[in-house]
Enzyme design. Structure first.
Site, PDB file in Angstrom:
ATOM      1  N   ALA A  46       0.821  -1.265   0.029  1.00  0.00           N
ATOM      2  CA  ALA A  46      -0.156   0.136  -0.075  1.00  0.00           C
ATOM      3  C   ALA A  46       0.906   1.247  -0.051  1.00  0.00           C
ATOM      4  O   ALA A  46       0.297   2.395   0.143  1.00  0.00           O
ATOM      5  CB  ALA A  46      -0.936   0.176   1.188  1.00  0.00           C
ATOM      6  N   GLU A  47       2.138   1.081  -0.211  1.00  0.00           N
ATOM      7  CA  GLU A  47       2.966   2.366  -0.257  1.00  0.00           C
ATOM      8  C   GLU A  47       2.591   2.977  -1.613  1.00  0.00           C
ATOM      9  O   GLU A  47       2.307   2.336  -2.609  1.00  0.00           O
ATOM     10  CB  GLU A  47       4.489   2.048  -0.327  1.00  0.00           C
ATOM     11  CG  GLU A  47       5.099   1.755   1.076  1.00  0.00           C
ATOM     12  CD  GLU A  47       6.622   1.689   1.161  1.00  0.00           C
ATOM     13  OE1 GLU A  47       7.153   1.849  -0.158  1.00  0.00           O
ATOM     14  OE2 GLU A  47       7.147   1.123   1.840  1.00  0.00           O
ATOM     15  N   ARG A 104     -12.332  20.105   9.829  1.00  0.00           N
ATOM     16  CA  ARG A 104     -12.996  20.112  11.010  1.00  0.00           C
ATOM     17  C   ARG A 104     -12.074  19.982  12.215  1.00  0.00           C
ATOM     18  O   ARG A 104     -12.724  20.348  13.369  1.00  0.00           O
ATOM     19  CB  ARG A 104     -14.132  19.205  11.028  1.00  0.00           C
ATOM     20  CG  ARG A 104     -15.120  19.313   9.994  1.00  0.00           C
ATOM     21  CD  ARG A 104     -16.124  18.406   9.865  1.00  0.00           C
ATOM     22  NE  ARG A 104     -15.365  17.026   9.172  1.00  0.00           N
ATOM     23  CZ  ARG A 104     -16.255  16.027   8.594  1.00  0.00           C
ATOM     24  NH1 ARG A 104     -17.393  15.652   9.201  1.00  0.00           N
ATOM     25  NH2 ARG A 104     -15.737  15.005   7.838  1.00  0.00           N
ATOM     26  N   ASP A 179     -27.176  25.501  12.120  1.00  0.00           N
ATOM     27  CA  ASP A 179     -26.716  25.947  13.443  1.00  0.00           C
ATOM     28  C   ASP A 179     -26.275  27.217  13.457  1.00  0.00           C
ATOM     29  O   ASP A 179     -26.035  27.876  12.561  1.00  0.00           O
ATOM     30  CB  ASP A 179     -25.486  24.907  13.663  1.00  0.00           C
ATOM     31  CG  ASP A 179     -24.426  24.886  12.842  1.00  0.00           C
ATOM     32  OD1 ASP A 179     -23.915  25.901  12.242  1.00  0.00           O
ATOM     33  OD2 ASP A 179     -23.781  23.751  12.309  1.00  0.00           O
ATOM     34  N   LYS A 202     -29.458  24.233  18.088  1.00  0.00           N
ATOM     35  CA  LYS A 202     -29.674  22.973  18.387  1.00  0.00           C
ATOM     36  C   LYS A 202     -28.911  22.831  19.714  1.00  0.00           C
ATOM     37  O   LYS A 202     -27.679  23.748  19.826  1.00  0.00           O
ATOM     38  CB  LYS A 202     -29.107  22.003  17.526  1.00  0.00           C
ATOM     39  CG  LYS A 202     -27.646  22.250  17.041  1.00  0.00           C
ATOM     40  CD  LYS A 202     -27.431  21.185  15.860  1.00  0.00           C
ATOM     41  CE  LYS A 202     -25.742  21.398  15.479  1.00  0.00           C
ATOM     42  NZ  LYS A 202     -25.461  20.534  14.037  1.00  0.00           N
ATOM     43  N   ARG A 204     -27.090  20.510  22.389  1.00  0.00           N
ATOM     44  CA  ARG A 204     -26.477  18.975  22.607  1.00  0.00           C
ATOM     45  C   ARG A 204     -26.531  18.294  24.008  1.00  0.00           C
ATOM     46  O   ARG A 204     -25.872  19.211  25.185  1.00  0.00           O
ATOM     47  CB  ARG A 204     -25.209  18.633  21.979  1.00  0.00           C
ATOM     48  CG  ARG A 204     -25.121  19.156  20.553  1.00  0.00           C
ATOM     49  CD  ARG A 204     -23.582  18.698  19.991  1.00  0.00           C
ATOM     50  NE  ARG A 204     -23.650  19.019  18.571  1.00  0.00           N
ATOM     51  CZ  ARG A 204     -23.921  18.028  17.607  1.00  0.00           C
ATOM     52  NH1 ARG A 204     -24.453  17.068  17.942  1.00  0.00           N
ATOM     53  NH2 ARG A 204     -23.744  18.257  16.392  1.00  0.00           N
ATOM     54  N   ASP A 232     -21.876  15.089   6.440  1.00  0.00           N
ATOM     55  CA  ASP A 232     -21.188  13.933   6.459  1.00  0.00           C
ATOM     56  C   ASP A 232     -22.149  12.659   6.636  1.00  0.00           C
ATOM     57  O   ASP A 232     -22.538  12.172   5.613  1.00  0.00           O
ATOM     58  CB  ASP A 232     -20.473  14.086   7.715  1.00  0.00           C
ATOM     59  CG  ASP A 232     -19.290  12.749   7.942  1.00  0.00           C
ATOM     60  OD1 ASP A 232     -19.462  11.891   7.363  1.00  0.00           O
ATOM     61  OD2 ASP A 232     -18.301  13.063   8.854  1.00  0.00           O
ATOM     62  N   GLY A 235     -27.317  13.225   9.499  1.00  0.00           N
ATOM     63  CA  GLY A 235     -28.117  13.082  10.849  1.00  0.00           C
ATOM     64  C   GLY A 235     -28.866  14.602  11.287  1.00  0.00           C
ATOM     65  O   GLY A 235     -30.134  14.789  11.216  1.00  0.00           O
ATOM     66  N   THR A 236     -27.772  15.604  11.412  1.00  0.00           N
ATOM     67  CA  THR A 236     -28.276  16.814  11.739  1.00  0.00           C
ATOM     68  C   THR A 236     -29.029  17.650  10.556  1.00  0.00           C
ATOM     69  O   THR A 236     -30.424  18.041  10.899  1.00  0.00           O
ATOM     70  CB  THR A 236     -26.941  17.861  12.319  1.00  0.00           C
ATOM     71  OG1 THR A 236     -26.562  17.202  13.198  1.00  0.00           O
ATOM     72  CG2 THR A 236     -27.660  19.086  12.387  1.00  0.00           C
TER      73      THR A 236
END
EC number: 2.7.6.1
Length: 337
Positions: A46-47, A104, A179, A202, A204, A232, A235-236
């Protein structure tokens, strides 16, 4: 012009976008432009191995490579391609990173955690890259992590053109930030199309768990457009769409700069209250994304091709933030723009 034209090379992260940029640059130049002949392969362990088959001595090189999933492999490809070009005496190396992975992780959220975005910026600089061209960085301060010039393009002007093309009555639109942190991004798009603004607040209960969501602003009987930079697991986004419908929104759409869409995201979106999700091709879409009826993809190749040409010619990149400059580039897609 006696100046040399820029040369393009691509890793494996988003070959389709790289090829589209080359085709668009062919249109700019009036002659066929192809990606630099090279191979980017992996050994059995995988190099990553890179070999460039063309002479690049003294050339203005642009590496087109998103650092999307698999982020580590794509990042290493970018660094190794840069090293190969630097050792082959390229005059200048610019990294075109439509989606900047690790963005992020731009600050320490708790004790004993890294600032990975800064680390990646250091790696890119040390690899010999002299300039970065990207789009919609997750946090504006990431530009300050680099000690080299960074040009950050914005998807909002293209989104505005798309909205004006697909929505007949702009007076019924409300742009929604999912948000509080994304209010600036949503406000910019709202101002471009002359729409109202709303926010989904929102709270949490714990990391990854949303205790409650509240809509701030008027959305009843409105066509709501949720705007964000990254989607991503969705969900939100899907919960925000459900809440807007429950609050009386006529219909809900979403415009997202980078469709990461990992895990259950595509299935969630296909079953959600959203009438459509619009993403860019900064990340190469999977077959599942392409097969989902309520997901639509906006091309970024026209914008990146023009930005590359402007950088090579030493002209303004920020001119692409204006409708007057961007509309002609997208005239084929939005003829009434």
């Amino acid at each position: 012009m006696n100046a040399k034209q820029p040369k393009l090379i691509s890793g494996n992260s988003n070959k389709e976008l790289a090829s589209a940029v080359a085709r668009r640059m062919s249109f700019h130049r009036g002659e066929k432009v192809q990606l630099c002949n090279a191979r980017v392969e992996r050994f059995n362990d995988a190099e990553i191995f890179v070999e460039v088959f063309e002479n690049v001595r003294g050339e203005d090189m642009f590496i087109i490579q998103s650092t999307s999933n698999p982020a580590n492999d794509n990042l290493m490809e970018l660094l190794i391609i840069s090293d190969a070009l630097r050792r082959s005496s390229a005059a200048r190396i610019t990294a075109v990173i439509p989606y900047f992975g690790y963005a992020r992780q731009d600050r320490r959220t708790k004790a004993r955690t890294p600032i990975s975005a800064k680390l990646v910026a250091n790696l890119i600089t040390e690899a010999g890259i002299e300039r970065v061209l990207t789009m919609d960085l997750h946090a504006a301060q990431i530009q300050g992590f680099f000690d080299i010039p960074v040009d950050n393009l914005y998807a909002a002007p293209v989104f505005a053109l798309d909205i004006q093309h697909h929505f007949k009555n702009l007076s019924e639109i409300t742009v929604v930030s999912p948000d509080v942190g994304g209010v600036g991004r949503a406000r910019e798009l709202a101002e471009r199309i002359g729409a109202d603004l709303a926010i989904v607040d929102k709270r949490r209960a714990a990391p990854g768990e949303i205790a409650a969501m509240t809509v701030i602003g008027e959305v009843k009987d409105r066509s709501c457009i949720i705007v964000d930079d990254i989607c991503d697991t969705a969900g939100t986004l899907c919960k925000a769409a459900d809440l807007l419908k429950e609050t009386g929104a006529k219909e809900v759409h979403a415009y997202i700069s980078h469709g990461v869409l990992s895990g259950p995201a595509v299935e969630r979106i296909s079953k959600s209250a959203m009438k459509s999700l619009v993403i860019t091709d900064s990340i190469q879409p999977t077959a599942a994304i392409l097969d989902t009826p309520n997901i639509r993809i906006i091309p970024t190749a026209p914008m990146f091709a023009q930005a590359i040409q402007n950088i090579a010619n030493g002209t303004s990149v920020s001119s692409l933030f204006d409708r007057s400059s961007l509309a002609p580039i997208y005239e084929a897609a939005y003829p009434a723009a």
